[in-house]
Design an enzyme around this catalytic site. Structure first.
Site: not given
Ligand code: NDP
Ligand code: HSE
Length: 431
Positions: A105, A129, A136, A187, A205, A302
């Site tokens: 986002k 989405e 949701i 997470g 959002k 999550g």
């Molecule tokens: P994490 O920090 O858990 O994961 C990020 C991943 O991207 C890791 O695997 C990391 O590698 C990799 N990464 C990050 N920067 C780089 C880079 N510069 N080069 C290569 N690899 C990179 O984040 P989330 O999974 O929590 O979130 C991911 C996206 O989803 C974000 O945009 C977040 O806002 C969105 N989101 C998250 C939600 C949540 O509940 N967590 C819900 C909805 C949206 P490595 O594993 O090696 O560190």
């Molecule tokens: N950090 C965000 C939240 C993840 O807590 O709602 C989902 O977008």
């Protein structure tokens, strides 16, 4: 198609969930799209990190071009976060004819219109989405489910982390920092949780939701933002005493083409349906002229809930591939936005003041209110421990934001008022 190849940018909380959902729901995916889905490569920062998912490390890479330029990869799933670097990756992927699914986002609230235009110029899908309210299906709900209606208001809890914090502070009396650490461990929080607690994540959002819901380009800068960092346990206690629950509420209201979009800690009547949305759950009320009131509810953050939204977008792209209609679903905004002025924005307000405990203070405060066309609905006065000081807590009737700001300015200079401790918007109850 023999199979569909996916490249993952990121394999963290959401990326791991995507791998798990694709593996565990392969039968259903086969049934819907008619061929298997394979993850060909995944970009990470650190190859040897211990991961929450069983994956062959030979598919991990540190080089984004192994995904962005690979002619065999059909769809890029971006779940790495960040804005500028990621935007460049997506531009490269689109110009190499790859469809995009993203949960980002931060990126979509700022560069969404530009990337969507580029994608449709290249006959590519760009679906997002998961960027709003985790699991949701709210964006599809707005764009497809309510396509025939004219949406006038959206009000909701769109950040899981802050809802988790406020729930635990209110129900279990735990401290802000303690609960934030738990939300990070689970997470839910962003890499930098300042975006969650400062309200920016919700604002992003709300910019996405109101752009789609109102069919006008609402920029992030158009959203008034206040986070929960200054909320105190006393505020929550007083709220409870008055029969309110505090939530970080995103609010988007349209009257004609005039709109207001905001994110702020808001006191809701205990009986308000959003008051019972707890923990990391999100909910969005959507009011349409024809449909009336609808509510979308579910887990807002999550690994698996968010991954569900990502993989559903993947299915959408694959169905379009089969039909040969990729890049045709984005609709450009229909209306020019006009932001409301503060004298057009009406709500009730909660206010805490520290005052000298002297005869006449309450009556001079009342005069300031009536002079500015405002009045109280509820008021209470508590002596403070220190000598000759008291706290006045009140809730106003509905008043304009401009009128309330004028009241605050005059109260700060009023003899007998020591300082304004806190103010919050109040929703629910009478008109
Ligand atoms: P994490 O920090 O858990 O994961 C990020 C991943 O991207 C890791 O695997 C990391 O590698 C990799 N990464 C990050 N920067 C780089 C880079 N510069 N080069 C290569 N690899 C990179 O984040 P989330 O999974 O929590 O979130 C991911 C996206 O989803 C974000 O945009 C977040 O806002 C969105 N989101 C998250 C939600 C949540 O509940 N967590 C819900 C909805 C949206 P490595 O594993 O090696 O560190
Ligand atoms: N950090 C965000 C939240 C993840 O807590 O709602 C989902 O977008």
């Amino acid at each position: 198609m023999e199979s569909i190849s996916v490249g993952l940018l990121g394999l963290g909380t959401v990326g791991s969930g995507v791998v798990k959902v694709i593996e565990s729901h392969q039968d259903k995916l086969m049934h819907q799209i008619g061929c298997p889905v394979k993850i060909k490569k995944a970009l990470v920062k650190e190859i040897n990190k211990v991961r929450d998912v069983d994956i062959d490390t030979s598919i991990l890479t540190l080089d984004p071009e192994e995904i962005l330029l690979d002619p065999e990869i059909d769809i890029v799933v971006e779940v790495m976060g960040n804005i500028e670097e990621t935007k460049e990756h997506l531009i490269k992927a689109i110009t190499h004819k790859k469809h995009i699914v993203t949960a980002n986002k931060d990126l979509m609230a700022v560069y969404g219109p530009e990337l969507l235009t580029l994608a449709s110029e290249h006959q590519c899908d760009l679906f997002y989405e998961a960027s709003v309210a985790g699991g949701i299906p709210i964006l599809r709900g707005l764009v497809d489910g309510l396509a025939s209606d004219r949406i006038t208001k959206m009000m909701g809890i769109v950040n899981g982390t802050t809802n988790f914090i406020l729930t635990k502070m209110t129900k279990e009396g735990r401290s802000f920092d303690d609960v934030l650490s738990e939300a990070q461990a689970l997470g839910f929080a962003e890499a930098d949780p300042a975006a969650d607690v400062g309200g920016l994540d919700s604002a992003r959002k709300m910019a996405i939701l109101s752009t789609l819901g109102f069919s006008m380009n609402i920029d992030l800068d158009d959203v008034k933002v206040k986070g929960i960092t200054e909320v105190t346990e006393e505020d929550l206690q007083y709220a409870k005493q008055f029969g309110y629950i505090m939530k970080l509420i995103g609010y988007a209201h349209r009257e004609g083409n005039r709109v207001e979009v905001s994110v702020e800690p808001t006191l809701l009547e205990e009986s308000h349906p959003l008051s019972s949305v707890n923990d990391e759950y999100n909910a969005v009320y959507v009011y349409g002229e024809a449909v009336g009131e609808t509510m979308f509810y579910g887990p807002g953050a999550g690994s698996l809930p968010t991954a569900t939204a990502v993989v559903s977008d993947l299915v959408g792209v694959m169905k379009n591939m089969r039909l040969g209609v990729n890049g045709k679903s984005a609709v450009s905004p229909q209306f020019m936005k006009q932001l409301k002025e503060d004298d057009e924005i009406y709500s009730k307000h909660f206010l805490r003041l520290h005052v000298e405990d002297e005869v006449g203070v309450l009556s001079s405060i009342t005069s300031v209110f009536s002079k500015n066309g405002a009045s109280f609905e509820k008021v209470l006065q508590n002596p403070l421990g220190e000598e000759k000081r008291a706290e006045i807590v009140l809730v106003t009737h509905k008043t304009s934001l401009e009128g309330f700001e004028r009241v605050l300015e005059e109260l700060r200079d009023l003899k007998g008022v020591q300082f304004v401790k806190s103010t919050y918007r109040v929703e629910g109850g009478d008109a």
